[in-house]
Scaffold this motif. Structure first.
Motif, PDB file in Angstrom:
ATOM      1  N   ASP A  11       5.350  18.499   8.301  1.00 43.32           N
ATOM      2  CA  ASP A  11       6.192  17.404   7.812  1.00 43.32           C
ATOM      3  C   ASP A  11       7.674  17.632   8.102  1.00 43.32           C
ATOM      4  N   ASN A  12       8.058  18.891   8.273  1.00 41.66           N
ATOM      5  CA  ASN A  12       9.479  19.217   8.462  1.00 41.66           C
ATOM      6  C   ASN A  12       9.865  19.505   9.908  1.00 41.66           C
ATOM      7  N   LYS A  42       3.309  21.418   5.054  1.00 37.31           N
ATOM      8  CA  LYS A  42       4.747  21.326   4.772  1.00 37.31           C
ATOM      9  C   LYS A  42       5.550  21.539   6.057  1.00 37.31           C
TER      10      LYS A  42
END
Length: 193
Positions: free
Chosen positions: A140-141, A137
């Motif tokens: 991805d950010n 996560k």
């Protein structure tokens, strides 16, 4: 003649006392080393006392032998029972619960080792999965290429750890099933030894 009997009797009493002291010393060693398996010394002493007892024992017997509370004995017996190191025993006419130790230390070890290691290993696999999920996560950010590379490297390390834990689960199954004894046979003594 009575004097000779008394001296002989004193010698026998001294020998019994020496025997009890010798066994107590070994029970202390058992208790001390059981912390390797996550067992408190008091529960280790309880197991040692049951192991060397010729008869099954009630909670009252254990309390008297160890000078501990009946509640402590009950908690200790429950813990040892969960680890398959103590089992209930029955005697006709006896209303109180009786317990005896599991005398097959190989069986106790495989059960105890399996339960303890399985729990910790499963937890480690779950934690690795959660960590990988959180890192993905984060990857991805982020726009930071250096951080992305670090995350990829860390995920590879976590995947390696999971491979090890999966291997360890196979080893645990080999121990729990008793298959380990094909590779490392039990030490056994016969009456002729």
């Amino acid at each position: 003649m009575l004097g000779g009997f008394s001296v002989e009797n004193d010698e026998v009493n001294n020998q019994w006392t020496k025997h009890e002291e010798t066994i107590d010393k070994f029970i202390q060693v058992i208790a001390k080393n059981m912390n390797l398996y996550g067992i408190t010394p008091s529960v280790g002493r309880l197991y040692g006392t049951l192991y060397f007892s010729d008869d099954s024992m009630t909670l009252d017997d254990m309390r008297d032998a160890l000078k501990m509370s009946k509640t402590s004995m009950s908690t200790g017996v429950r813990a040892l029972s969960d680890m398959k190191m103590v089992e209930p025993s029955f005697k006709k006419g006896m209303r109180k619960d009786l317990y005896k130790s599991e005398e097959d230390w190989y069986k106790s070890f495989t059960s105890l080792f399996g339960n303890r290691w399985r729990h910790h290993t499963e937890t480690n696999i779950e934690e690795a999965d959660e960590t990988i999920h959180e890192l993905l996560k984060l990857k991805d950010n982020t726009e930071d290429d250096e951080l992305k590379e670090k995350i990829i490297s860390d995920i590879e390390k976590l995947e390696y750890a999971k491979d090890y834990y999966r291997w360890l689960m196979k080893f645990i199954r080999v121990v729990e099933s008793g298959e380990v004894f094909k590779y490392i046979p039990k030490e056994t003594k016969t009456k002729d030894d």
